[in-house]
Scaffold this active site. Structure first.
Site, PDB file in Angstrom:
ATOM      1  N   ARG A 152       0.819  -1.212   0.000  1.00 18.24           N
ATOM      2  CA  ARG A 152       0.000   0.000   0.000  1.00 18.24           C
ATOM      3  C   ARG A 152       0.857   1.268   0.000  1.00 18.24           C
ATOM      4  NH1 ARG A 152      -5.333  -1.545   2.456  1.00 18.24           N
ATOM      5  NH2 ARG A 152      -5.683   0.648   2.875  1.00 18.24           N
ATOM      6  N   TYR A 175       0.672   4.393  -2.495  1.00 16.81           N
ATOM      7  CA  TYR A 175      -0.392   5.374  -2.254  1.00 16.81           C
ATOM      8  C   TYR A 175      -0.129   6.161  -0.980  1.00 16.81           C
ATOM      9  CZ  TYR A 175      -5.161   7.231  -1.822  1.00 16.81           C
ATOM     10  OH  TYR A 175      -6.255   8.061  -1.711  1.00 16.81           O
ATOM     11  N   GLU A 223       2.636   6.619   0.923  1.00 25.15           N
ATOM     12  CA  GLU A 223       3.816   7.475   0.928  1.00 25.15           C
ATOM     13  C   GLU A 223       3.753   8.532  -0.179  1.00 25.15           C
ATOM     14  OE1 GLU A 223       5.340   7.562   3.479  1.00 25.15           O
ATOM     15  OE2 GLU A 223       6.535   5.829   4.007  1.00 25.15           O
ATOM     16  N   LYS A 278       1.055  10.101  -1.096  1.00 20.28           N
ATOM     17  CA  LYS A 278       0.214  11.170  -0.561  1.00 20.28           C
ATOM     18  C   LYS A 278       0.945  11.942   0.538  1.00 20.28           C
ATOM     19  CE  LYS A 278      -3.827  10.783  -2.735  1.00 20.28           C
ATOM     20  NZ  LYS A 278      -4.507  11.894  -3.434  1.00 20.28           N
ATOM     21  N   THR A 292     -12.816  -1.722  11.956  1.00 20.44           N
ATOM     22  CA  THR A 292     -13.792  -0.640  11.860  1.00 20.44           C
ATOM     23  C   THR A 292     -13.407   0.395  10.807  1.00 20.44           C
ATOM     24  OG1 THR A 292     -12.739   0.778  13.527  1.00 20.44           O
ATOM     25  CG2 THR A 292     -14.316  -0.875  14.319  1.00 20.44           C
TER      26      THR A 292
END
Length: 316
Positions: free
Chosen positions: A144, A147, A149, A151, A212
């Site tokens: 992941r 995306y 890092e 951003k 959650t």
């Protein structure tokens, strides 16, 4: 506030971008929608093409763009794991090179610019709920990371352009958002659950469903983005934008099943690597500075999203 502002929306044919384009047009702005259609669709903005104040341009923001605008909303980047992991190098380039190009454009034309950042900058959080002051717990080497890092680096560039060049910048950290025009195959839980239920397929839950999330309807989010853009220049963020109502993935699946008459059953599969166990925004800053908080209840938002997918599949 300028009247008849010319506003550039990168990623404007995407899920969130298309709703933002609509709202800006309703306000009376001229809207330049830029998209490379990697994960978006022309159909998302087809109903806007007849508007004389709307222009659609196919362009990849990893390359420079030369236009005259007053404001820039930088939303361009694949945001669903199934999409941004397909070409992780390009994902990072879109976040980093794209930010550099859009910041350069904003500097040249003296435009105000907003970066659509993400709750993924918090990684797998060790603080709950997540305030903007939390620096995060991000794996820089995982699947992941392109995306997350990308951003984080884009945020750094925005703050440095503000400090070094006095550029008027805004940074929004967007949490889970859902609504009409989500991509039916983007792998996100809301679209996944609705599409599987409409097809009568098993509802796939990764892990035991106890993790959650907090889900914000797209109309609420767009209102928040516009309020952030309109806020005083001294307030640059970052500011969390999401719904602080927390529920488990299993509860979401049960909520979708409750809306649809379907034989679908819940099935459980292995949790993906680096999937955060909890995610919930602290939105005290958005309330205080922008007077913003989500107002659309989950069930109402799900009903609107289900109606969209029913219509989408009816046309296939």
């Amino acid at each position: 506030m300028l009247l008849h502002k010319r506003v550039l929306v990168t990623g404007g044919a995407g899920f969130i971008g298309s709703h933002l384009c609509e709202r800006l047009l309703e306000r009376g702005c001229e809207v330049l929608c830029v998209d490379n259609f990697y994960t978006s669709a022309r159909s998302n903005v087809a109903h806007l093409l007849g508007n004389s104040r709307f222009e659609l341009v196919r362009h990849d923001i990893t390359f420079p763009l030369y236009v005259e605008v007053d404001e820039i909303y930088n939303l361009a980047c694949p945001a669903a794991p199934i999409h941004y992991q397909r070409d992780p190098v390009q994902t990072t380039k879109t976040s980093v090179h794209g930010a550099i190009n859009m910041l350069g454009l904003a500097k040249r034309v003296k435009a105000k610019i907003l970066q659509a950042s993400t709750s993924e900058v918090y990684g797998s959080p060790e603080v709950h709920p997540q305030p903007e002051s939390y620096w995060g717990n991000v794996n820089p080497c995982g699947i992941r990371s392109c995306y997350d890092e990308g951003k984080r680096c884009a945020e750094t560039l925005f703050y440095d352009y503000n400090r070094q060049h006095g550029l008027r910048v805004k940074v929004a950290r967007i949490f889970n958002t859902y609504g009409p025009r989500m991509h039916p195959n983007d792998g996100r839980v809301v679209s996944n659950f609705i599409v599987q239920a409409l097809r009568g397929e098993p509802i796939t839950i990764y892990g035991d469903g106890s993790q959650t999330r907090s889900f914000c309807f797209v109309d609420d989010l767009v209102e928040g983005l516009m309020r952030l853009m309109d806020s005083r220049d001294e307030f640059i963020g970052p500011v969390n934008m999401g719904n602080p109502t927390e529920l488990t993935i299993k509860e979401l699946a049960e909520g979708v099943l409750d809306l649809l008459d379907t034989p679908s059953e819940l099935v459980f599969k292995e949790l993906p690597h680096d999937d955060p166990p909890r995610r919930k925004p602290d939105i005290a800053l958005a309330k205080r500075e922008l007077g913003w908080e989500p107002g659309i209840p989950l069930r109402e938002g799900l009903e609107k999203t289900v109606a969209y997918f029913k219509e989408l599949f009816a046309d296939v």
